[in-house]
Structures are given as C-alpha cells and as structure tokens.
Design a protein around this motif. Sequence first.
Motif, mmCIF file in Angstrom:
data_model
loop_
_atom_site.group_PDB
_atom_site.id
_atom_site.type_symbol
_atom_site.label_atom_id
_atom_site.label_comp_id
_atom_site.label_asym_id
_atom_site.label_seq_id
_atom_site.Cartn_x
_atom_site.Cartn_y
_atom_site.Cartn_z
ATOM 1 N N ARG A 74 -14.849 -11.053 21.463
ATOM 2 C CA ARG A 74 -13.456 -11.186 21.874
ATOM 3 C C ARG A 74 -13.042 -12.652 21.789
ATOM 4 O O ARG A 74 -13.817 -13.544 22.161
ATOM 5 C CB ARG A 74 -13.253 -10.671 23.293
ATOM 6 N N ALA A 103 -7.208 -10.019 18.847
ATOM 7 C CA ALA A 103 -8.153 -9.783 19.946
ATOM 8 C C ALA A 103 -9.558 -10.298 19.651
ATOM 9 O O ALA A 103 -10.275 -10.720 20.566
ATOM 10 C CB ALA A 103 -8.214 -8.291 20.269
ATOM 11 N N LEU A 104 -9.977 -10.263 18.380
ATOM 12 C CA LEU A 104 -11.372 -10.544 18.043
ATOM 13 C C LEU A 104 -11.488 -11.788 17.163
ATOM 14 O O LEU A 104 -10.555 -12.165 16.462
ATOM 15 C CB LEU A 104 -11.993 -9.348 17.317
ATOM 16 N N GLU A 155 -8.894 -2.358 26.660
ATOM 17 C CA GLU A 155 -8.423 -3.426 27.529
ATOM 18 C C GLU A 155 -8.608 -3.001 28.990
ATOM 19 O O GLU A 155 -8.592 -1.803 29.300
ATOM 20 C CB GLU A 155 -6.956 -3.738 27.243
ATOM 21 N N LEU A 205 -16.840 -7.232 25.732
ATOM 22 C CA LEU A 205 -16.298 -6.111 24.975
ATOM 23 C C LEU A 205 -16.526 -4.827 25.753
ATOM 24 O O LEU A 205 -17.611 -4.592 26.298
ATOM 25 C CB LEU A 205 -16.970 -6.016 23.617
ATOM 26 N N VAL A 242 -11.923 -0.852 21.115
ATOM 27 C CA VAL A 242 -12.093 -1.855 22.167
ATOM 28 C C VAL A 242 -11.027 -1.624 23.228
ATOM 29 O O VAL A 242 -9.823 -1.723 22.949
ATOM 30 C CB VAL A 242 -11.978 -3.281 21.592
#
Length: 223
Positions: free
Chosen positions: A123, A199-200, A173, A129, A171
């Motif tokens: 992340r 996000a990544l 949240e 994660l 993934v």
Amino acid sequence: MCGRMAVTLPHDAMAQIFAAAPANALPRVPNYNVCPTNDVHIVTGGDDQGQRRLGAMRWGFVPHWYKKPGDGPLLINARAETIAEKPAFRSAAQERRGIIVATGFYEWTKDEDGGRDPWYITRRDGAPLAFAAVWQDWQHPDTGDRLRSCAVVTCAANRPMQVIHHRMPVVLEPKDWPLWLGEAGKGAATLMVPAAEDALTWHRVSRTVNSNRAEGAELIAPV
C-alpha cells in the motif's frame, strides 16, 4: 492473481488494527515469503459476542468434496467474477468471508529472455493490506480430522497494476471491513472491485524470491 506474500506486522499490531482477538497459535512473523499451502493470518467475523478473531488457515482452499487436501487443483485464488457461481466457492462467498492480512505481495513479469522478474507490491500509505478472502472448514471423510483453508479473492487489475499483471487481489479499505465480514448487512459483492489507482506502489526485488525456500528481509529490498 496473488501467489506469494509477505507479513511483517507483529501479532498484537494485527489484532489491534482489526479489532480482533488473536488465536493462541498464529503463523510466525516476520515471514517475507509466504507460499501457497502455508498458513496465513486471517480475520473472521464476530462471534456471538461480536468479537472478531485473528487466526491461522491454510492458504489453498479445500472444497468439502475433496477426500484429501491434495485431491484436486490447489485453489489459492477465487475469481470475483465467478465466485458466486463456482461450486467450490459459492457457499463460502455467502457465509464464510474473511480478511487475509499481509504487508505486501509479489507479482512477476518476464524479461526479453523469458526470465521471471519479481515485484514487491504494498500500500502506498504504508498500512497493511487487507485481502478479501473466503474460507472453508473441511473434514476428512475417514479420520474426521478438520482443516480450515482459504483463498484470496481476485479481480481485474486496475490501470497502473496492468503493467505488471492483469489480475490483482481485492484490497479492502477499513470502512468496508464490516460489510465484507458480514457484520454490516448484505452487499459484500459490491466490494469485489479493483483498488483505487493510487492505492498501491511497487518496486523490483531480487530473483532470490523466485524460490519458495528463500527467507529474509532482503527479499523485499529494492534492486
């Protein structure tokens, strides 16, 4: 796709982040090379008192009709697009959803000579994660021995991730954890979508990790 991961968080940190009571026996940490059939850390929904649990399950979903764990394909991933239809995962998608906890995961690209180059993906904000997962409580038909196993739910990769692979883990949240775990009503299917494009983050790592026997923090060091 998700075929290898790393977990570096201490058990008490995982339990605190996910508001979960830890089991007595959890997989060792840190582990920079968690492979299929290894045990992974997984959070499951609240018990009768509403308490989440942080436990260990075999990574490699064992359908209830298998006579032994290796009786068919090794199911480490469950495709979001077909999870509600596949006999192996259909019931679990409705009733047995969990969150696999990881620090990062690996994917591979091929160079011009066909060599496999590994990438370590985390992340961008440094948070752990939280992979959407489904799990199964399997029982051996002869001995009665029980085995809890799980699979990572995957979806089509978001645009940046497509440079590395066309699939990615779902993934979750933090705001979505209660819905995925079945604590906040119905609608978990809406969560099986690619992560936000920012996000990544990822970097190349040594091909040492191509071996499932490799260990150590150097596996996630940039090269």
